[in-house]
Design an enzyme around this catalytic site. Sequence first.
Site, PDB file in Angstrom:
ATOM      1  N   HIS A   1      73.609  18.441 -32.633  1.00 24.67           N
ATOM      2  CA  HIS A   1      73.454  17.699 -31.383  1.00 24.67           C
ATOM      3  C   HIS A   1      73.285  18.657 -30.196  1.00 24.67           C
ATOM      4  O   HIS A   1      72.550  18.363 -29.249  1.00 24.67           O
ATOM      5  CB  HIS A   1      74.660  16.787 -31.150  1.00 24.67           C
ATOM      6  CG  HIS A   1      74.794  15.694 -32.169  1.00 24.67           C
ATOM      7  ND1 HIS A   1      73.790  14.787 -32.424  1.00 24.67           N
ATOM      8  CD2 HIS A   1      75.803  15.377 -33.010  1.00 24.67           C
ATOM      9  CE1 HIS A   1      74.185  13.946 -33.356  1.00 24.67           C
ATOM     10  NE2 HIS A   1      75.400  14.286 -33.748  1.00 24.67           N
ATOM     11  N   CYS A   2      73.975  19.788 -30.258  1.00 24.83           N
ATOM     12  CA  CYS A   2      73.847  20.789 -29.193  1.00 24.83           C
ATOM     13  C   CYS A   2      72.435  21.384 -29.170  1.00 24.83           C
ATOM     14  O   CYS A   2      71.859  21.590 -28.102  1.00 24.83           O
ATOM     15  CB  CYS A   2      74.874  21.910 -29.381  1.00 24.83           C
ATOM     16  SG  CYS A   2      76.597  21.359 -29.452  1.00 24.83           S
TER      17      CYS A   2
ATOM     18  N   CYS B   1      75.991  23.490 -33.961  1.00 19.20           N
ATOM     19  CA  CYS B   1      76.007  22.039 -33.766  1.00 19.20           C
ATOM     20  C   CYS B   1      74.593  21.485 -33.588  1.00 19.20           C
ATOM     21  O   CYS B   1      73.864  21.885 -32.669  1.00 19.20           O
ATOM     22  CB  CYS B   1      76.877  21.698 -32.557  1.00 19.20           C
ATOM     23  SG  CYS B   1      76.630  20.048 -31.892  1.00 19.20           S
TER      24      CYS B   1
END
Length: 515
Positions: A58-59, A56
């Site tokens: 965003h992670c 991910c």
Amino acid sequence: MRFLTTASLLGLAAFVFADEAASEAASDVLNLTAKDYDTIVNAEPLMLVEFFAPWCGHCKALAPHYEEAATALKEKGIKLAKVDCVDQADFCQEKGIQGYPTLKVTRRGEAVDYSGPRKADGIISYMIKQSLPAVSEVTSANHEEFQKSDKIVAIAYLSSTTDAPAPVFSDVAEAHRDDYLFGITIDQKAIDAAGVKPPAIVVYRSFDEPKSEYPYPITSVTKKDVVDWIKDLAVPIIDEVNGENYGLYANSGKPLAYLFVDPSLDTKDAIIEKVKPVAAKYKSKVNFVWIDAVKFGDHAKALNIAEVKWPAFVIQNLEKQLKYPLDQSKDLTSELVEDWVSQYVSDKLQPELKSQPIPPTQNDPVFNLVGKHFEEVVFDDSKDVFVEFYAPWCGHCKRLAPAWESLGLKYKPIEDKILIAKMDATENDLPPSVPFRVSGFPTLKFKPAGGREWVDYEGDRSIESLLEFIEKNAKNSLELPVVAEDAKQVPYEAETPPATHTATSEPSVETHDEL
């Protein structure tokens, strides 16, 4: 050429794994699994848990901020943890995790959604607030430290904790503990150090004017008075706007003045300083921000800034989504900006309305509506008008298209009585005379003939439901002309798959531009 021997390769692998292990060991973020989650989380009075996926984006962006916050909060006794939802897929599904990253604030195992920022200082500030009572006791010993504990700190200085405005102050603190830090003191040394006469409320800020005392009679103050005052102080005279703080401005109720600048230029700070005195003068009526013109170029287009030329200045009425860009052919000066803002607050400016060209012909089943002829077409009292406001990139709009085409085809023979229309809301602005703004796609609105009221369509998007809605709300007769057997129109589609998404299930024009 040198070759690595088997021993060398083994040594290198051992070094890499040892380095990774050391890095993992150095982390202050706890790694949780299904086996130890309850044992660890249930034992903590307060913890922040991130559910993430290694792939991910965003992670990955959050990771360094999360790690920094974990290290800082460790000293406060607040732990941060994470769960790898690829490795622990069944467990994350059991927890109802549907997107990444998902952050949860837990108290002895009881979890609520984290609603704070995603940068290190924001996470630290948010979790410290969560660890404190709504109102903290302040004494002379911690008075100075408490003043500097957050960007916005409100302290009530009282002779007694039961005196007014203590109850009101406590109510404000309970409602806004996630937003600001609140303290109360009856310590005379702390009161003397503050230089106030109780009862008094003082807000300390890490920006602009560092200390502000409530300037009106304090004993009769209401909760709304205090909240409005603090909210106003929470907005800097001029600050950079981005995805982290845009909500602060969007929820303020004030228009927003943008200064678009290229942050790579050496003149950036000087340009901002030109506008700052104007921002200070009109702060009570307009919020001012500067914005990265390179990163948010699409947002500039959405605000009707025509050229890729910086700096640029534009005022936006957030409530009505009206835009007032300053002429880009003129050099941006403090005097020019002040004159523009002065005209705006005096209601002397006309908004810049974006519109596609008026189509020369309208042969398609669905009428193509644009901003330039919106009022002329839609406010024709002789017609019922059903409009779809869409965005070209909107998936739900694309799925609605066959049904909408079918409606247009069905009512094409009586388009002098009922008009099925569509408008690209990303390329056309609504005029000020329209009492609503489009905030999601698709948005479906019906204007009955002979009036100016609008009816929202909120049903599913099957052809049957759309037809039923039209028949219920239309003022004109919907009787279709009888046509000869060999000249009948192509029958409209009987049905399209129903969709239950709401109009706001797709991002709005503004959120699509990353703010």
